[in-house]
Scaffold this motif. Structure first.
Motif, PDB file in Angstrom:
ATOM      1  N   UNK A 309      27.402  30.233  50.103  1.00 37.44           N
ATOM      2  CA  UNK A 309      28.785  29.804  49.888  1.00 37.44           C
ATOM      3  C   UNK A 309      29.614  31.027  49.511  1.00 37.44           C
ATOM      4  N   UNK A 310      30.913  30.902  49.589  1.00 38.71           N
ATOM      5  CA  UNK A 310      31.791  32.059  49.400  1.00 38.71           C
ATOM      6  C   UNK A 310      31.763  32.593  47.970  1.00 38.71           C
ATOM      7  N   UNK A 311      31.690  31.689  46.990  1.00 41.06           N
ATOM      8  CA  UNK A 311      31.624  32.164  45.608  1.00 41.06           C
ATOM      9  C   UNK A 311      30.324  32.909  45.357  1.00 41.06           C
ATOM     10  N   UNK A 312      29.249  32.367  45.892  1.00 41.67           N
ATOM     11  CA  UNK A 312      27.977  33.051  45.760  1.00 41.67           C
ATOM     12  C   UNK A 312      27.977  34.394  46.461  1.00 41.67           C
ATOM     13  N   UNK A 313      28.627  34.464  47.623  1.00 41.06           N
ATOM     14  CA  UNK A 313      28.688  35.712  48.360  1.00 41.06           C
ATOM     15  C   UNK A 313      29.476  36.772  47.599  1.00 41.06           C
ATOM     16  N   UNK A 314      30.556  36.379  46.968  1.00 41.10           N
ATOM     17  CA  UNK A 314      31.311  37.340  46.153  1.00 41.10           C
ATOM     18  C   UNK A 314      30.442  37.891  45.023  1.00 41.10           C
ATOM     19  N   UNK A 315      29.637  37.018  44.421  1.00 42.78           N
ATOM     20  CA  UNK A 315      28.709  37.464  43.385  1.00 42.78           C
ATOM     21  C   UNK A 315      27.643  38.375  43.983  1.00 42.78           C
ATOM     22  N   UNK A 316      27.183  38.060  45.194  1.00 45.73           N
ATOM     23  CA  UNK A 316      26.157  38.870  45.840  1.00 45.73           C
ATOM     24  C   UNK A 316      26.659  40.274  46.157  1.00 45.73           C
ATOM     25  N   UNK A 317      27.897  40.375  46.572  1.00 46.86           N
ATOM     26  CA  UNK A 317      28.450  41.673  46.943  1.00 46.86           C
ATOM     27  C   UNK A 317      28.620  42.568  45.724  1.00 46.86           C
ATOM     28  N   UNK A 318      29.115  42.011  44.655  1.00 43.81           N
ATOM     29  CA  UNK A 318      29.362  42.818  43.455  1.00 43.81           C
ATOM     30  C   UNK A 318      29.032  41.981  42.226  1.00 43.81           C
ATOM     31  N   UNK A 364      34.569  44.456  51.400  1.00 39.88           N
ATOM     32  CA  UNK A 364      33.944  43.776  52.539  1.00 39.88           C
ATOM     33  C   UNK A 364      34.261  42.284  52.596  1.00 39.88           C
ATOM     34  N   UNK A 365      34.370  41.614  51.443  1.00 39.07           N
ATOM     35  CA  UNK A 365      34.595  40.167  51.457  1.00 39.07           C
ATOM     36  C   UNK A 365      35.924  39.841  52.127  1.00 39.07           C
ATOM     37  N   UNK A 366      36.991  40.534  51.753  1.00 34.71           N
ATOM     38  CA  UNK A 366      38.308  40.225  52.317  1.00 34.71           C
ATOM     39  C   UNK A 366      38.420  40.670  53.774  1.00 34.71           C
ATOM     40  N   UNK A 367      37.714  41.734  54.148  1.00 32.59           N
ATOM     41  CA  UNK A 367      37.838  42.242  55.510  1.00 32.59           C
ATOM     42  C   UNK A 367      36.903  41.547  56.496  1.00 32.59           C
ATOM     43  N   UNK A 368      35.720  41.163  56.048  1.00 31.63           N
ATOM     44  CA  UNK A 368      34.712  40.658  56.980  1.00 31.63           C
ATOM     45  C   UNK A 368      34.705  39.139  57.132  1.00 31.63           C
ATOM     46  N   UNK A 369      34.958  38.408  56.048  1.00 33.08           N
ATOM     47  CA  UNK A 369      34.804  36.947  56.115  1.00 33.08           C
ATOM     48  C   UNK A 369      35.692  36.273  57.175  1.00 33.08           C
ATOM     49  N   UNK A 370      36.908  36.787  57.495  1.00 36.77           N
ATOM     50  CA  UNK A 370      37.694  36.108  58.545  1.00 36.77           C
ATOM     51  C   UNK A 370      37.037  36.142  59.920  1.00 36.77           C
TER      52      UNK A 370
END
Length: 452
Positions: A309-318, A364-370
């Motif tokens: 999920x997106x919240x988990x991915x944000x945590x995974x990235x940083x 990466x989250x803001x640039x890649x997720x779209x």
């Protein structure tokens, strides 16, 4: 006149009113029944094929006229040979991610406290269940002899060994598979240790491989900055993260139990977690990422995961609890003192060449997720080819000829049986049963009757 060896019988009509309609109706009825029976037995043959979906083959291969009562032998049933899964075998899952090696196969015995080890088990494409990362061991090996702080390349010879566990249903009941994980763990931007990491169809795998590589490079970078002494260095050691089954939240610090040991270049063993705290912290997030990547690959979709999920991915990235990557931390920003910091601070853009077009992790989250596909997980099975026997229709001409010939044999047998029954009824129904039709009313008939 010439007399042949062979003779013909002289016949006369049956004196039964019911015989003609019974024969005609019965013939039509038997033709239909015999055609259905012979359709399965004479119109098809078993063909051997290889398939990766034996379950689908088993459920769609047979038609109703191939089964009892039309085919009593049931010899056209679809059959598939299971794969013999043995200790030492390597495989990929249907998610097409990482490679695994079967380390052990065990089955629960009648005594709940004991289990039985098996050398192999038959497997027929059953879903993997209750999969999780058992442990992840970072084996850290120094490649040079420099005592002073250097950069991540100093530990380039390091590796990762991981173990996972799964339950699978077999003919012998549920069995447990202990799997050794073939994880490349390249510190360079190389991700060929997974088969499929397309960023639109396998987005979770794409993120998982990129982030695990980055955080593994972070572990090596923090190790390279340890000043052990002026004359010696930490030459070799292992940091092990063992899954704590009582803790369900992957973000918790207790999700893994941590143990470590190192040996220095002068032969001393060091177990100080304080000295290794930064490397242990970085390795903890690497273990979380590896657990999440393995869970996606093995189809353990209900386990705690930071790649779904997106919240988990944000945590995974940083990870906010990784002080190394926060402001003022050892790996914060461009980390210019590290040398080639892009190995742990950046990842390549989706679809880009691995060593070019790098983007900082925090962007990466803001640039890649779209442009990425959905983060998702689905049930997994072991990829294998299965040998199956399936009914195959003969050519139309051959099938019709076989059915017609078989029908004629059955109809002839039915006609003989009907004649036998009717012939047995004649003596009581017709006193002239033994007189041919042409002799009726003649002197021969009178003489024949008088003689009896």
């Amino acid at each position: 006149m010439y007399a042949s060896w062979f003779a013909y019988s002289i016949t006369k009509p049956y004196p039964f009113r019911w015989f003609t309609p019974v024969t005609i109706v019965g013939c039509i009825f038997l033709i239909v029944i015999f055609s259905l029976i012979n359709l399965g037995s004479s119109g098809f043959y078993l063909k051997t094929i290889y398939t990766d979906d034996p379950n689908g083959t088993l459920t769609t291969g047979s038609h109703w006229y191939m089964k009892a009562p039309f085919n009593w032998e049931d010899d056209l049933a679809v059959k598939c040979q299971p794969k013999i899964l043995s200790v030492g075998d390597r495989f990929f899952t249907s998610t097409l991610g990482l490679q695994y090696e079967v380390k052990s196969i065990t089955r629960a015995s009648d005594n709940a406290k004991r289990s039985t080890s098996l050398p192999s088990v038959p497997y027929l494409n059953n879903t993997l269940e209750d999969c999780f990362l058992v442990d992840s061991a970072l084996t850290l090996q120094k490649a040079d002899t420099a005592a002073r702080a250097t950069w991540w390349l100093s530990y380039i010879t390091s590796s990762v060994a991981a173990t996972a566990s799964c339950t699978v249903m077999s003919e012998q009941g549920p069995v447990n598979l202990t799997l050794g994980l073939q994880y490349g763990g390249e510190t360079d931007h190389v991700y060929d240790y997974v088969i499929e990491d397309n960023y639109t169809t396998h987005a979770s795998t794409w993120w998982g491989t990129r982030l695990t590589n980055a955080y593994l490079a972070g572990v090596l970078a923090t190790m390279s900055q340890i000043d052990y002494s002026n004359t010696s260095y930490l030459a070799h050691g292992v940091i092990t993260y063992t899954r704590n089954q009582t803790q369900k939240n992957i973000r918790s610090s207790g999700f893994f139990d941590v143990s470590s040991w190192f040996i220095s270049s002068d032969g001393y063993i060091n177990n100080s977690d304080d000295l290794l705290s930064e490397a242990i912290m970085e390795g903890l997030h690497h273990a979380r990422l590896l657990h999440s990547l393995i869970s996606v690959d093995l189809g353990s979709c209900k386990s705690s995961n930071i790649l779904l999920d997106k919240k988990g991915l944000q945590y995974a990235i940083s990870a906010p609890d990784d002080d190394n990557r926060q402001s003022g931390g050892l790996l914060y920003g461009a980390a210019p003192s590290m040398g080639a910091p892009e190995r742990f601070t950046s990842i390549p853009a989706p679809g880009g060449i691995s060593n070019t077009n790098l983007t900082l992790l925090n962007e990466t989250f803001s640039e890649f997720t779209p442009i990425m596909g959905d983060l998702q997980c689905s049930n997994s099975t072991i990829v294998a080819q299965y040998l199956c026997s399936v009914p195959k229709k003969k050519s139309t001409g051959t099938m019709l000829l076989a059915i017609v010939l078989a029908n004629l044999v059955f109809l002839q047998a039915a006609w003989k049986l009907l004649n036998l029954v009717a012939g047995g009824m004649l003596p009581t129904s017709d006193p002239q049963v033994n007189i041919c039709q042409g002799c009726s009313g003649t002197l021969y008939e009178n003489i024949h009757i008088e003689s009896h």
